[in-house]
Design a protein around this motif. Structure first.
Motif, mmCIF file in Angstrom:
data_model
loop_
_atom_site.group_PDB
_atom_site.id
_atom_site.type_symbol
_atom_site.label_atom_id
_atom_site.label_comp_id
_atom_site.label_asym_id
_atom_site.label_seq_id
_atom_site.Cartn_x
_atom_site.Cartn_y
_atom_site.Cartn_z
ATOM 1 N N SER A 261 0.830 -1.204 0.000
ATOM 2 C CA SER A 261 0.000 0.000 0.000
ATOM 3 C C SER A 261 0.867 1.256 0.000
ATOM 4 O O SER A 261 0.614 2.203 -0.744
ATOM 5 N N GLU A 262 1.915 1.247 0.846
ATOM 6 C CA GLU A 262 2.821 2.393 0.899
ATOM 7 C C GLU A 262 3.577 2.549 -0.409
ATOM 8 O O GLU A 262 3.819 3.673 -0.863
ATOM 9 N N GLU A 265 1.200 4.102 -2.849
ATOM 10 C CA GLU A 265 1.077 5.533 -2.576
ATOM 11 C C GLU A 265 2.321 6.276 -3.035
ATOM 12 O O GLU A 265 2.234 7.370 -3.604
ATOM 13 N N SER A 266 3.492 5.674 -2.757
ATOM 14 C CA SER A 266 4.749 6.291 -3.156
ATOM 15 C C SER A 266 4.837 6.402 -4.679
ATOM 16 O O SER A 266 5.267 7.435 -5.212
ATOM 17 N N GLU A 268 2.304 6.495 -6.763
ATOM 18 C CA GLU A 268 1.337 7.494 -7.205
ATOM 19 C C GLU A 268 1.873 8.905 -6.971
ATOM 20 O O GLU A 268 1.711 9.803 -7.811
ATOM 21 N N LYS A 269 2.527 9.093 -5.813
ATOM 22 C CA LYS A 269 3.113 10.396 -5.501
ATOM 23 C C LYS A 269 4.226 10.720 -6.495
ATOM 24 O O LYS A 269 4.310 11.837 -7.009
#
Length: 598
Positions: A261-262, A265-266, A268-269
């Protein structure tokens, strides 16, 4: 010991033995009863003390020790039990020949140790030894198995079928769920409320009913505190004691899911930043320089699509306008693995030329090295530099041809430029003045105060000037009028530009005028005749101070009688047209603005 117990019973029946017991041997030669046949009333507590005394004081042969009431044996205090006629004492050895315990076989009747009986005794002893060694091997295997199961990080549980009641769990199961072995035994997953989602439990049960075997079934579970953890469940149907049982292994993937998940997110960021940046970003394979990804700016401004570039070699796309620049860039990244602000010119699909600064860095993506390349478009900067250069050329031409002396000082008041006209004022060439302090050439009582005054001037303005004196190379003093302005250059350095006018002749004439008894005006040929100089004795004649004229509060036209003003203007126009050096006109001091009338 169940296997050992049944074997002993079988051997006891086969050899007509009334009672058999197995003892382990402690470090102090004490016996500890492990198993025995059912005739408990035949073996009394004092019988064990008798056996301990016999073992302590007699040598027990490997194949056994047989005694009766009649046979001599050594003992200190104990007598042969009356309820037995004879007994066998058979030692049990470890693999290293260490005595682990004894098998004691009692007879209520004395037996005749004929050759057959001796053979039977040896056979009995051999059978006991074999069974014991097998039991030890099974125990060791079970021990190793338990250690392995308790050591693995996955939660393991063993269940009866079809009830799915739990009969065994490992240590990881206790840690994951928070339940102890005693709390889990005899319970099902439903009883313990281990499933976080009922839909996942039902799907699990369907799979079990269909094939019995599941691999990596992902589900969410709860511990006894209600905290949710994520796991992958795998099952296997196996036989145990002749019945089907279910082996369940749950791998805790909570941290893995969190990491995924992280990571998502990373990524996507990174993608948002990657696409948001105005610079042209591209990622390339480390080995062959193929395009792996490009950002939106790369597509929008350069005119390429992802489909055009992904998988294509950066050096085969005809993007480089100069081969020598391409080769030098390739040399740098091969040697250093990176480069910074490498200037090169590129072509776009629409034949537009772009000048860019390339910075490349090695990064790791998906475990493999790649190049992250950032290209900054400097076309606008180049155009600005070109215009600036043209402007500087024009500015230099103007400055070089200026009738005034123009100099530039750095923040410390040091000459960094002077135009040719400066030599007339200072007597020194531009080369002589370069690097010298400006205040060195001034005739001021407080030179550093003068320098501070110069730096404080922020703009050039006709009214914003002051006068001072310069020491000429020939030793003479020159009067100068100064205008100064401070600015910041493109490198962020503070500089001051100064315009100097040589007013020595003007000051000399004014000194002569001021010594005259007549009231003298120096006015500008402009509407209203603004006064540039007036002798100090003007106050006696007109009632105004010289300062009022010089600050343009009063103009020369204000002191002329209104009836005479048209005549004065006409005469002046005639004489200026004829270029007369001087002329005389007469007018009255009759203006309403005059303080004194005449």
């Amino acid at each position: 010991m169940r296997g050992m117990n049944s074997t002993i019973k079988l051997l006891a029946k086969l050899y007509q033995i009334d009672f058999v017991a197995v003892f382990s041997c402690t470090q102090k030669n004490k016996l500890e009863l492990k198993t025995k046949t059912d005739q408990e009333n035949l073996f009394l507590p004092e019988d064990q003390l008798f056996l301990e005394d016999i073992i302590l004081n007699n040598t027990i042969a490997k194949n056994g020790f047989y005694i009766t009431h009649k046979k001599e044996y050594k003992t200190h205090t104990k007598e042969f039990p009356n309820h037995f006629s004879s007994l066998f004492i058979i030692p049990i050895f470890s693999k290293k020949e260490k005595i682990l315990g004894y098998v004691i076989a009692f007879h209520t009747k004395e037996i005749d140790l004929c050759d057959d009986k001796k053979a039977q005794l040896e056979l009995y002893s051999s059978s006991i030894q074999h069974m014991w060694q097998q039991q030890i091997a099974e125990f060791e295997i079970q021990q190793v198995s338990d250690v392995i199961i308790d050591s693995v990080p996955e939660a393991i549980s063993f269940h009866e079928l079809p009830s799915q009641k739990t009969i065994a769990i490992n240590r990881a199961f206790e840690e994951y769920t928070g339940y102890t072995k005693e709390e889990v035994y005899g319970q099902t997953g439903l009883d313990l409320d281990l499933w976080a989602k009922e839909s996942e439990r039902q799907e699990y049960q369907k799979l079990i009913a269909h094939s019995g075997q599941i691999k990596n079934f992902e589900a969410s579970f709860k511990n006894r505190k209600g905290e949710v953890f994520f796991g992958q469940a795998s099952t296997l149907i196996t036989k145990y004691l002749g019945k089907d049982h279910l082996l369940l292994v749950i791998r805790n993937i909570t941290l893995l899911k969190k990491a995924k998940s992280e990571l998502k997110e990373s990524e996507e960021k990174f993608r948002k930043i990657f696409d948001f940046l105005p610079d042209y970003l591209s990622i390339h394979d480390y080995n062959n320089y193929d395009f792996v990804d490009i950002n939106n700016s790369f597509m929008d401004r350069l005119g390429f699509s992802r489909d055009q570039l992904i998988g294509e070699n950066v050096f085969d796309m005809g993007m480089w306008n100069h081969t020598e620049q391409r080769n030098e860039y390739l040399r740098l990244i091969k040697k250093h693995g990176e480069t910074y602000n490498f200037e090169a010119e590129f072509n776009t699909p629409h034949n537009k030329k772009i000048t860019g600064l390339i910075s490349a860095k090695t990064i790791i993506l998906n475990g493999k090295p790649h190049y992250l390349v950032v290209t900054r478009d400097i076309n606008n900067i180049k155009e600005y530099q070109r215009k600036l250069q043209e402007s500087e050329i024009r500015f230099r031409a103007i400055v070089e041809q200026s009738p005034a002396s123009i100099i530039i000082l750095n923040s410390k008041g040091i000459f960094i430029y002077s135009n040719p006209k400066t030599k007339e004022l200072f007597g020194y060439s531009s080369e002589d003045l370069l690097g010298e302090e400006f205040i060195k050439f001034t005739n001021s009582p407080n030179k550093y105060s003068l320098l501070k005054k110069i730096k404080n001037h922020q703009k050039l303005d006709d009214s914003d000037y002051f006068e001072f004196q310069i020491l000429h190379k020939n030793g003479k003093i020159r009067d100068a009028q100064m205008q100064a302005a401070t600015f910041i250059d493109e490198q962020g350095q503070t500089k001051t530009i100064i315009q100097l006018l040589d007013i020595t002749d003007k000051i000399d004439k004014l000194r002569i005028i001021n010594r005259s008894r007549a009231v003298t005006f120096l006015w500008k040929n402009a509407p209203g005749f603004p006064v540039q100089h007036v002798s100090a004795n003007v106050h006696k004649l007109l009632g105004y101070s010289a300062d009022e004229f010089l600050r343009f509060k009063i103009e020369y036209s204000h002191i002329i009688h209104p009836d005479d003003l048209p005549i004065v203007l006409k005469e002046q126009e005639i004489h200026l047209k004829d270029k007369d050096a001087s002329f005389i006109n007469h007018q009255r001091k009759g203006s309403p603005k005059c303080k004194k009338q005449s």
